[in-house]
Motif scaffolding. Structure first.
Motif, PDB file in Angstrom:
ATOM      1  N   ALA A 233      -1.213  13.643   1.485  1.00 27.02           N
ATOM      2  CA  ALA A 233      -0.994  13.762   0.043  1.00 27.02           C
ATOM      3  C   ALA A 233      -1.651  12.619  -0.723  1.00 27.02           C
ATOM      4  O   ALA A 233      -2.057  12.805  -1.877  1.00 27.02           O
ATOM      5  N   VAL A 234      -1.771  11.440  -0.098  1.00 29.26           N
ATOM      6  CA  VAL A 234      -2.400  10.304  -0.770  1.00 29.26           C
ATOM      7  C   VAL A 234      -3.865  10.596  -1.056  1.00 29.26           C
ATOM      8  O   VAL A 234      -4.433  10.134  -2.062  1.00 29.26           O
ATOM      9  N   ARG A 235      -4.510  11.375  -0.227  1.00 29.32           N
ATOM     10  CA  ARG A 235      -5.917  11.724  -0.445  1.00 29.32           C
ATOM     11  C   ARG A 235      -6.116  12.480  -1.756  1.00 29.32           C
ATOM     12  O   ARG A 235      -7.180  12.388  -2.372  1.00 29.32           O
ATOM     13  N   GLU A 236      -5.089  13.227  -2.178  1.00 27.95           N
ATOM     14  CA  GLU A 236      -5.191  14.029  -3.393  1.00 27.95           C
ATOM     15  C   GLU A 236      -4.716  13.266  -4.626  1.00 27.95           C
ATOM     16  O   GLU A 236      -4.627  13.846  -5.711  1.00 27.95           O
ATOM     17  N   ASN A 237      -4.367  11.991  -4.447  1.00 31.00           N
ATOM     18  CA  ASN A 237      -3.869  11.180  -5.556  1.00 31.00           C
ATOM     19  C   ASN A 237      -4.831  10.025  -5.773  1.00 31.00           C
ATOM     20  O   ASN A 237      -5.030   9.194  -4.891  1.00 31.00           O
ATOM     21  N   ALA A 238      -5.416   9.948  -6.955  1.00 31.91           N
ATOM     22  CA  ALA A 238      -6.393   8.894  -7.271  1.00 31.91           C
ATOM     23  C   ALA A 238      -5.805   7.795  -8.127  1.00 31.91           C
ATOM     24  O   ALA A 238      -6.536   6.901  -8.566  1.00 31.91           O
ATOM     25  N   ILE A 239      -4.480   7.813  -8.361  1.00 32.31           N
ATOM     26  CA  ILE A 239      -3.838   6.810  -9.222  1.00 32.31           C
ATOM     27  C   ILE A 239      -3.113   5.751  -8.398  1.00 32.31           C
ATOM     28  O   ILE A 239      -3.013   4.599  -8.808  1.00 32.31           O
ATOM     29  N   LEU A 240      -2.615   6.118  -7.221  1.00 32.87           N
ATOM     30  CA  LEU A 240      -1.826   5.201  -6.400  1.00 32.87           C
ATOM     31  C   LEU A 240      -2.669   4.009  -5.953  1.00 32.87           C
ATOM     32  O   LEU A 240      -3.777   4.176  -5.428  1.00 32.87           O
ATOM     33  N   THR A 241      -2.146   2.782  -6.183  1.00 33.24           N
ATOM     34  CA  THR A 241      -2.863   1.559  -5.809  1.00 33.24           C
ATOM     35  C   THR A 241      -2.180   0.783  -4.684  1.00 33.24           C
ATOM     36  O   THR A 241      -2.817  -0.056  -4.059  1.00 33.24           O
ATOM     37  N   GLU A 242      -0.915   1.059  -4.429  1.00 31.19           N
ATOM     38  CA  GLU A 242      -0.176   0.322  -3.396  1.00 31.19           C
ATOM     39  C   GLU A 242       0.668   1.287  -2.588  1.00 31.19           C
ATOM     40  O   GLU A 242       1.401   2.114  -3.145  1.00 31.19           O
ATOM     41  N   LEU A 243       0.561   1.190  -1.256  1.00 35.10           N
ATOM     42  CA  LEU A 243       1.309   2.051  -0.346  1.00 35.10           C
ATOM     43  C   LEU A 243       1.826   1.205   0.809  1.00 35.10           C
ATOM     44  O   LEU A 243       1.050   0.498   1.464  1.00 35.10           O
ATOM     45  N   ARG A 244       3.132   1.280   1.085  1.00 36.51           N
ATOM     46  CA  ARG A 244       3.753   0.514   2.168  1.00 36.51           C
ATOM     47  C   ARG A 244       4.586   1.468   3.023  1.00 36.51           C
ATOM     48  O   ARG A 244       5.526   2.097   2.524  1.00 36.51           O
ATOM     49  N   VAL A 245       4.244   1.543   4.311  1.00 32.20           N
ATOM     50  CA  VAL A 245       4.906   2.485   5.231  1.00 32.20           C
ATOM     51  C   VAL A 245       5.306   1.814   6.544  1.00 32.20           C
ATOM     52  O   VAL A 245       5.572   2.500   7.531  1.00 32.20           O
ATOM     53  N   ASP A 246       5.374   0.510   6.607  1.00 36.68           N
ATOM     54  CA  ASP A 246       5.597  -0.202   7.872  1.00 36.68           C
ATOM     55  C   ASP A 246       7.073  -0.160   8.285  1.00 36.68           C
ATOM     56  O   ASP A 246       7.956   0.219   7.521  1.00 36.68           O
ATOM     57  N   ASN A 247       7.313  -0.571   9.545  1.00 34.97           N
ATOM     58  CA  ASN A 247       8.657  -0.794  10.093  1.00 34.97           C
ATOM     59  C   ASN A 247       9.502   0.479  10.099  1.00 34.97           C
ATOM     60  O   ASN A 247      10.643   0.489   9.658  1.00 34.97           O
ATOM     61  N   GLN A 248       8.926   1.552  10.639  1.00 35.50           N
ATOM     62  CA  GLN A 248       9.704   2.768  10.840  1.00 35.50           C
ATOM     63  C   GLN A 248      10.476   2.672  12.158  1.00 35.50           C
ATOM     64  O   GLN A 248      10.268   1.765  12.958  1.00 35.50           O
ATOM     65  N   ARG A 249      11.367   3.613  12.363  1.00 31.99           N
ATOM     66  CA  ARG A 249      12.235   3.546  13.544  1.00 31.99           C
ATOM     67  C   ARG A 249      11.450   3.666  14.837  1.00 31.99           C
ATOM     68  O   ARG A 249      11.798   3.071  15.850  1.00 31.99           O
ATOM     69  N   GLN A 250      10.362   4.425  14.826  1.00 35.78           N
ATOM     70  CA  GLN A 250       9.549   4.595  16.020  1.00 35.78           C
ATOM     71  C   GLN A 250       8.081   4.436  15.662  1.00 35.78           C
ATOM     72  O   GLN A 250       7.681   4.636  14.513  1.00 35.78           O
ATOM     73  N   TRP A 251       7.292   4.044  16.656  1.00 35.89           N
ATOM     74  CA  TRP A 251       5.868   3.854  16.439  1.00 35.89           C
ATOM     75  C   TRP A 251       5.209   5.197  16.152  1.00 35.89           C
ATOM     76  O   TRP A 251       5.373   6.162  16.907  1.00 35.89           O
TER      77      TRP A 251
END
Length: 303
Positions: A233-251
């Motif tokens: 979905a990020v590929r279809e969004n040209a406005i987002l400048t910051e994305l943080r997805v780290d430290n999930q329960r599993q790799w």
């Protein structure tokens, strides 16, 4: 040696019992037997006489070329110096082997005498001040949901961090309301126990929202499937400048890390990305992409 213990001696269990067990009489008998046994004589009787001479360390004479003569003022200052002052002087002279690392660096980095004890190489723990726990997040989720639905222009940040009792339907409703919101710039769902259903709702929101600039979904229970949906979905969004997805329960896996690097290469709008790569290939590609994106942003600001 191979015989069991019962076959190594004659059977003594056929004797008739002598009577009931009398514990006190048995203890008295054992004590009397111990007193009647004659003690063994020492081969060399102890007389208390001390033999030999005590060791006296010989005095080492300092050669004339090693003797140092200081000025009278310095001799007097060193003679009356305290242990803390001598510790700081030794640190300044580079005698780090005489003290602990903390004493050495405290004396070097500080402009005043900070050591409260003498020279000691014993490492002691530091006394840290207790840090109070962070107060709970006071955000009212229902009011936030109403403000997002009404497109309140005063609401520019939605912060639901560390609120772990939010129902999943309410989070999905919030993401659904974010699709048409035009004023919220930052959306954070850190440590909210969000899973793949919430990630799917976030992905649908990113495809339609054109005002969100920062998204943070760290420290949740999102699997590789949910992260892959968000990245697509990020590929279809040209406005987002910051994305943080780290430290999930599993790799998430190698495929997701490669997709992250590809998204950063294809989305020049993202200038801040929060994730710790475990593979060298995606890490290098992501670093190069982030450097290029930040350079493009800097050139756009100059224009």
């Amino acid at each position: 040696m191979l015989l069991p213990a019962g076959l190594r001696q004659r059977d003594q269990t056929k004797k008739s019992p002598t009577g009931p067990l009398d514990r006190e009489a048995l203890l008295q008998y054992l004590e009397q037997q111990a007193l009647e046994v004659k003690e063994r004589d020492d081969l060399v009787p102890y007389t208390g006489e001390k033999k030999g001479k005590p060791y006296i360390q010989p005095k080492r004479e300092i050669p004339a070329q090693e003797q140092i003569t200081l000025e009278p003022e310095l001799e007097e200052a060193l003679a009356h110096a305290t242990d803390a002052e001598m510790c700081d002087i030794a640190a300044i002279l580079g005698m780090y082997t005489l003290m602990s690392n903390k004493q050495y660096y405290d004396a070097i980095c500080s402009g005043e005498i900070c050591n409260t004890e003498g020279i000691s190489s014993v490492v002691q723990p530091d006394k840290y001040k207790p840090v109070p726990d962070e107060p709970p997040n006071p955000t009212n989720i229902e009011e936030i949901l109403k403000s997002v639905r009404s497109n309140d222009k005063e609401l520019e940040e939605v912060n639901l961090n560390n609120i772990q009792d939010i129902p999943i339907p309410m989070l999905t409703e919030l993401c659904e309301a974010m699709k048409t919101n035009t004023h919220v710039r930052s959306f954070s769902l850190v440590a909210t126990r969000s899973g793949d259903p919430v990630a799917s709702a976030v992905a649908d929101m990113l495809r339609e929202n054109r005002s969100l600039q920062s998204l943070n979904i760290e420290s949740n229970f999102i699997s590789s499937t949910g992260l892959m949906a968000v990245l697509k979905a990020v590929r279809e969004n040209a406005i987002l400048t910051e994305l943080r997805v780290d430290n999930q329960r599993q790799w998430p896996g190698d495929a997701v890390e490669m997709e992250m690097a590809t998204v950063l290469e294809q989305c020049p709008s993202i200038v801040r990305f929060g994730y710790h790569f475990t593979q060298q290939g995606p890490r290098t590609r992501a670093a190069q992409a982030m450097t290029r994106n930040n350079e493009l942003r800097r050139q756009q600001k100059k224009r």
